[in-house]
Write a protein that holds these residues in place. Sequence first.
Motif, mmCIF file in Angstrom:
data_model
loop_
_atom_site.group_PDB
_atom_site.id
_atom_site.type_symbol
_atom_site.label_atom_id
_atom_site.label_comp_id
_atom_site.label_asym_id
_atom_site.label_seq_id
_atom_site.Cartn_x
_atom_site.Cartn_y
_atom_site.Cartn_z
ATOM 1 N N ARG A 93 44.439 33.295 38.706
ATOM 2 C CA ARG A 93 44.459 33.378 40.166
ATOM 3 C C ARG A 93 45.574 34.311 40.640
ATOM 4 O O ARG A 93 45.390 35.082 41.595
ATOM 5 C CB ARG A 93 44.623 31.975 40.759
ATOM 6 C CG ARG A 93 43.353 31.129 40.683
ATOM 7 C CD ARG A 93 43.501 29.818 41.424
ATOM 8 N NE ARG A 93 44.226 28.835 40.633
ATOM 9 C CZ ARG A 93 43.653 27.969 39.790
ATOM 10 N NH1 ARG A 93 42.341 27.971 39.631
ATOM 11 N NH2 ARG A 93 44.392 27.108 39.126
ATOM 12 N N PRO A 106 35.423 44.155 44.374
ATOM 13 C CA PRO A 106 35.175 42.929 43.601
ATOM 14 C C PRO A 106 35.464 43.131 42.117
ATOM 15 O O PRO A 106 35.530 44.255 41.617
ATOM 16 C CB PRO A 106 33.674 42.672 43.832
ATOM 17 C CG PRO A 106 33.102 44.047 44.057
ATOM 18 C CD PRO A 106 34.171 44.800 44.821
ATOM 19 N N GLU A 128 34.144 32.464 38.181
ATOM 20 C CA GLU A 128 33.870 31.895 39.504
ATOM 21 C C GLU A 128 33.750 32.965 40.581
ATOM 22 O O GLU A 128 33.067 32.750 41.587
ATOM 23 C CB GLU A 128 34.978 30.907 39.876
ATOM 24 C CG GLU A 128 34.924 29.615 39.065
ATOM 25 C CD GLU A 128 36.210 28.796 39.176
ATOM 26 O OE1 GLU A 128 37.128 29.235 39.923
ATOM 27 O OE2 GLU A 128 36.310 27.750 38.515
ATOM 28 N N VAL A 129 34.380 34.122 40.402
ATOM 29 C CA VAL A 129 34.275 35.185 41.405
ATOM 30 C C VAL A 129 33.193 36.198 41.046
ATOM 31 O O VAL A 129 33.104 37.261 41.657
ATOM 32 C CB VAL A 129 35.631 35.902 41.628
ATOM 33 C CG1 VAL A 129 36.665 34.911 42.141
ATOM 34 C CG2 VAL A 129 36.115 36.589 40.359
#
Length: 327
Positions: A93, A106, A128-129
Amino acid sequence: MLKAPFFRFLSVVLWLCCAGLVTASYAEVPRTQVASPQPLMQAKQVVPNVYYVQGASEMGSSANQNFISNAGFVVTPAGVVVVDALGSPELARRLLAEIAKVTNKPIHTVVLTHYHADHIYGLQVFKEVGARIVAHGAAREYLTSDTARLRLDISRQELWPWVDEKTRLVPADEWLITSKMLVVGGVRFDIQPVGPSHTAEDLVVYLPKQKVLFAGDLVFRNRIPFVGQADSRHWIDAMENLLQFDTRWVVPGHGPISNDPKGDMTLTRDYLIYLREVMGRAARDMEPFESAYSATDWSKFDKMPLFKSANRMNAYNTYLLMEHEAK
């Protein structure tokens, strides 16, 4: 009588402890609140659009969030390609936050250089992204192994709260067996299998236009390499091949970036050669490991960080390997 599965279990625990992948015995660690400050993470530019973050030259611990390895990222017009996922979800993160300071594009792909814990426990955050995961197919067997399960169980104790019951092992979306040229947003990434070396599933990532090599744990800089159960003979051969690349910058798996690729890759190679020479001679002469280790001149390497933590186990594993190769 003690059963064989117990010995396998014990050997894995000892290997994990001595390798620095865990820091204490396999026992419940009191889960007190961790008050240590976050280890510094800062994206550093290698060349335009190519960055890396550098982990500490330490053993993994709760205090450093398991931030002991490096990761890189490359910004392309189609998205960001990340190399390695770091050693805990929290670190992943934080890496995403560093990437966001550079670009709002992204995450397109994550390429894993290998499946050691300090490079993969952040992987679920990238999944997750929406990232696509690429790794070497030899890691598939590891993912379902007792070693991977035990390592994660111990890490949930030793690295809590950064690695906990929610931390999981994530398989790749694409498993490579041979080399692959990946093109993202017009940027070329040459992904080359170089295992079995440090691990069975080693990959390196080379950007030919930028002359940047993400070498994973084939290259350790300013610290003693972690040899573990490596195939050091093939690792040395792989290093010889890497020395042929037209490389200006090497981002190692551990340690600061290198602008002297030949010098730094040669140091890792020479350390492995020396281990094989001195431990190979002892194994051939049937000299006990302890006396061989004590008699060895380590002066070329003993000032390097983590020498006291890693060198004896590196030498012992090499001694066992050389015994096996001599049969």
